[in-house]
Design a protein around this motif. Structure first.
Motif, PDB file in Angstrom:
ATOM      1  N   ARG A   1       0.822  -1.217   0.000  1.00  0.00           N
ATOM      2  CA  ARG A   1       0.000   0.000   0.000  1.00  0.00           C
ATOM      3  C   ARG A   1       0.854   1.264   0.000  1.00  0.00           C
ATOM      4  O   ARG A   1       0.314   2.361  -0.110  1.00  0.00           O
ATOM      5  CB  ARG A   1      -0.936  -0.010   1.205  1.00  0.00           C
ATOM      6  CG  ARG A   1      -1.929  -1.177   1.109  1.00  0.00           C
ATOM      7  CD  ARG A   1      -2.996  -1.089   2.128  1.00  0.00           C
ATOM      8  NE  ARG A   1      -3.756   0.142   1.902  1.00  0.00           N
ATOM      9  CZ  ARG A   1      -4.641   0.624   2.745  1.00  0.00           C
ATOM     10  NH1 ARG A   1      -4.894  -0.011   3.862  1.00  0.00           N
ATOM     11  NH2 ARG A   1      -5.278   1.744   2.490  1.00  0.00           N
ATOM     12  N   ALA A   2       2.157   1.121   0.119  1.00  0.00           N
ATOM     13  CA  ALA A   2       3.055   2.273   0.144  1.00  0.00           C
ATOM     14  C   ALA A   2       3.232   2.840  -1.264  1.00  0.00           C
ATOM     15  O   ALA A   2       3.119   2.130  -2.264  1.00  0.00           O
ATOM     16  CB  ALA A   2       4.409   1.890   0.726  1.00  0.00           C
ATOM     17  N   ARG A   3       3.517   4.122  -1.340  1.00  0.00           N
ATOM     18  CA  ARG A   3       3.696   4.831  -2.602  1.00  0.00           C
ATOM     19  C   ARG A   3       5.116   4.596  -3.138  1.00  0.00           C
ATOM     20  O   ARG A   3       6.083   4.731  -2.418  1.00  0.00           O
ATOM     21  CB  ARG A   3       3.466   6.306  -2.326  1.00  0.00           C
ATOM     22  CG  ARG A   3       3.672   7.223  -3.475  1.00  0.00           C
ATOM     23  CD  ARG A   3       3.231   8.608  -3.056  1.00  0.00           C
ATOM     24  NE  ARG A   3       4.263   9.578  -3.347  1.00  0.00           N
ATOM     25  CZ  ARG A   3       4.294  10.791  -2.836  1.00  0.00           C
ATOM     26  NH1 ARG A   3       3.386  11.162  -1.966  1.00  0.00           N
ATOM     27  NH2 ARG A   3       5.244  11.602  -3.174  1.00  0.00           N
ATOM     28  N   VAL A   4       5.223   4.249  -4.410  1.00  0.00           N
ATOM     29  CA  VAL A   4       6.526   4.079  -5.052  1.00  0.00           C
ATOM     30  C   VAL A   4       7.025   5.483  -5.424  1.00  0.00           C
ATOM     31  O   VAL A   4       6.406   6.186  -6.198  1.00  0.00           O
ATOM     32  CB  VAL A   4       6.443   3.186  -6.306  1.00  0.00           C
ATOM     33  CG1 VAL A   4       7.794   3.112  -6.999  1.00  0.00           C
ATOM     34  CG2 VAL A   4       5.951   1.795  -5.938  1.00  0.00           C
ATOM     35  N   VAL A   5       8.173   5.859  -4.855  1.00  0.00           N
ATOM     36  CA  VAL A   5       8.758   7.178  -5.074  1.00  0.00           C
ATOM     37  C   VAL A   5       9.812   7.114  -6.177  1.00  0.00           C
ATOM     38  O   VAL A   5       9.906   8.028  -6.993  1.00  0.00           O
ATOM     39  CB  VAL A   5       9.399   7.691  -3.760  1.00  0.00           C
ATOM     40  CG1 VAL A   5      10.099   9.021  -3.969  1.00  0.00           C
ATOM     41  CG2 VAL A   5       8.356   7.785  -2.664  1.00  0.00           C
ATOM     42  N   ALA A   6      10.596   6.052  -6.201  1.00  0.00           N
ATOM     43  CA  ALA A   6      11.680   5.909  -7.174  1.00  0.00           C
ATOM     44  C   ALA A   6      11.986   4.438  -7.349  1.00  0.00           C
ATOM     45  O   ALA A   6      11.590   3.608  -6.535  1.00  0.00           O
ATOM     46  CB  ALA A   6      12.919   6.660  -6.684  1.00  0.00           C
TER      47      ALA A   6
END
Length: 166
Positions: free
Chosen positions: A155-160
């Motif tokens: 559920r975490a946002r992919v930043v890079a």
């Protein structure tokens, strides 16, 4: 108590390996960063090198990350090392309510960041994102920096991301 001691020992080994890896791959002590204040000790122990020659990330496809060459001078002995940091665009996004962590989605494994000279699983600020674990990156086809709850990485946002080119 045993778990904490084991984690500290593992962290020490990981940091030692992360800092020593560029040295074993042929990196040499290098001149200190000109943006940082120089001391007599760092100036006396440093020698310039061409940092581009040893970039272990040059064969990776980077999205939101860039290779960065830094110097660390523990106990007055300077050593240069490569790491991945967030690009300015990725770092300037708004982040609230979570932590940054390194995740390999194919295997569900986690890596670590180098925060000053300590290996940590998570960091709070985008400026603290510094990946040095080249073994982890080479052994996973895709590694992502995510922001959110490390206990729920899906559920975490992919930043890079960094992908190994084959």
């Amino acid at each position: 108590m045993i778990r904490r001691t084991a984690f500290r020992a593992l962290t020490t080994v990981a940091v030692t390996a992360a800092v020593a890896l560029p040295l074993t791959q042929g990196a040499q002590a290098a001149a200190p960063d000109t943006t940082a204040p120089a001391t007599a000790a760092t100036a006396a122990t440093a020698a310039p090198i061409n940092a581009d020659d040893d970039n272990p990330f040059r064969w990776m496809e980077l999205d939101g990350l860039r290779a960065d060459f830094q110097f660390m001078c523990p106990a007055g002995h300077c050593a240069g090392f490569w790491s991945l940091v967030l690009t300015d665009n990725a770092a300037q996004q708004k982040f609230e309510g979570g932590k940054f962590f390194v995740y390999a989605p194919a295997t569900g494994e986690f890596s670590f960041f180098l925060d000053t000279d300590i290996a940590v699983r998570t960091v709070d600020h985008s400026s603290q994102v510094r990946l040095v674990d080249t073994d982890f990156m080479r052994s996973h086809p895709r590694v992502e920096v995510r922001y959110g709850d490390p206990d729920d990485p899906d559920r975490a946002r992919v930043v890079a991301s960094a992908a190994t080119l084959m």
